[in-house]
Design an enzyme around this catalytic site. Structure first.
Site, PDB file in Angstrom:
ATOM      1  N   CYS A  71      37.937 -33.636  10.930  1.00  0.00           N
ATOM      2  CA  CYS A  71      36.825 -34.589  10.878  1.00  0.00           C
ATOM      3  C   CYS A  71      37.204 -35.850  10.092  1.00  0.00           C
ATOM      4  CB  CYS A  71      35.591 -33.926  10.294  1.00  0.00           C
ATOM      5  SG  CYS A  71      35.860 -33.061   8.717  1.00  0.00           S
ATOM      6  N   TYR A  72      37.748 -35.685   8.907  1.00  0.00           N
ATOM      7  CA  TYR A  72      38.181 -36.854   8.135  1.00  0.00           C
ATOM      8  C   TYR A  72      39.290 -37.635   8.852  1.00  0.00           C
ATOM      9  CZ  TYR A  72      35.743 -35.266   3.826  1.00  0.00           C
ATOM     10  OH  TYR A  72      34.821 -34.899   2.875  1.00  0.00           O
TER      11      TYR A  72
END
Length: 334
Positions: free
Chosen positions: A154-155
């Site tokens: 996600c990051y």
């Protein structure tokens, strides 16, 4: 119709996957599975996720004999722990399935990273070498040919989508490492709350400083060093990244805007801001990554935001499936 299986369907990401696949016109969701040891085994999916009551009332089947389970399955989504994906991906691949793995087990080529950041030795180098990194906006041609697609973290998704157009166009002075400060909601830690991620206990704070496993993932796929600091916020879902960069001499706002426009003009799930920067509320519950920027002199601040469970995980996985099989890229996502 693609016979489709979700493994790890009891978690937040698995639930979002199930919802997308249930309404996808080209998939037949034939099974939702959890590990044989899971306390959720044999429970009804909609009892765990009551928003889907009367919509997806399938049982959460325990995964025992993978070879038997894989019979007749075209596509498998793995929303499983890194070590679990590492072990079961080759079995599904050997059965002829197309695998979309949402763990970190096949995202980076440097095998030392698995020992240092994930705590296990990678034993399936041949599949690691064949895995395609599923950053959808940048890897579409490779995704179309792949049997194993490793969905980015996600990051790393929001960080790379924000930085890649500028690096590709040589606009950043990379002697000054981009500084990525990103904050995620507590859903990123999964459903099994502990004292460190329980909503009642969370206070905004950084974690994993210089040690987070997403740092080497970001660096490997961007091809440049960064300083990445994740933060845990006391909200449910979404990620907002504020990225500070040094521009090469003479680079203008117009050049930056042009780089973004050229990169994402035909990419429906990246939205660009011509004025101002995005807020978290703009993307929560939606499959978009929103990007805006501000320039002052030779300094650049980029703000990127996404829903960590969607564009940061399940939506990107379904987007990659759509690309892989030639469906409309946003099918079932919008």
């Amino acid at each position: 119709m693609l016979n489709t299986l979700v493994v790890g369907a009891s978690g937040y990401t698995g639930a979002e996957l199930a919802a997308y696949l249930h309404r996808h016109p080209h998939t037949n969701l034939i099974g939702l599975m959890v590990s044989a040891q899971s306390v959720d085994a044999d429970k009804c999916f909609s009892d765990l996720h009551p928003q889907y009551k009367g919509i997806i009332d399938l049982p959460l089947q325990p995964l025992t004999d993978i070879t038997d389970v894989a019979k007749g399955v075209d596509v498998v989504f793995l929303a499983t722990a890194h070590e679990v994906s590492h072990d079961i991906v080759p079995v599904f691949l050997a059965a002829g399935c197309i695998v979309f793995d949402l763990s970190g087990a096949y995202r980076v080529q440097n095998t030392q990273i698995y020992q240092q950041y994930y705590g296990f030795k990678h034993k399936h180098i041949q599949w690691l070498e064949q895995a395609v990194y599923g950053l959808a906006e940048w890897q579409a041609e490779k995704v179309k040919q792949a049997q194993l697609i490793a969905i980015p973290g996600c990051y790393p998704t929001v960080s790379q989508l924000s930085l890649k157009p500028l690096l590709e166009n040589g606009l950043l002075d990379t002697n000054y490492w981009p500084v990525i400060n990103a904050t995620s909601g507590v859903s990123g830690a999964g459903r099994k709350a502990t004292m460190t991620n329980s909503f009642c206990e969370v206070s905004l704070q950084p974690y994993g400083i210089f040690t987070h496993r997403h740092q080497p993932e970001i660096e490997e796929h961007l091809g440049t060093r960064v300083i990445f600091t994740p933060h845990l916020g006391n909200f449910v879902r979404g990620i907002l990244a504020t990225i500070t960069c040094k521009l090469k001499p003479g680079v203008t706002s117009g050049q930056i805007n042009e780089a973004y426009q050229q990169a994402y003009k035909d990419k429906p799930l990246v939205r660009l801001y011509s004025k101002g920067v995005p807020a978290l509320k703009s993307v929560v519950g939606l499959p978009f990554c929103d990007i805006g920027f501000v320039v002052q002199g030779d300094h650049l601040v980029i703000v990127g935001t996404e829903d960590n469970l969607l564009k940061g995980a399940s939506a990107q996985a379904v987007q990659c499936m759509n690309i892989r099989f030639g469906f409309e890229e946003t099918q079932a996502l919008l």
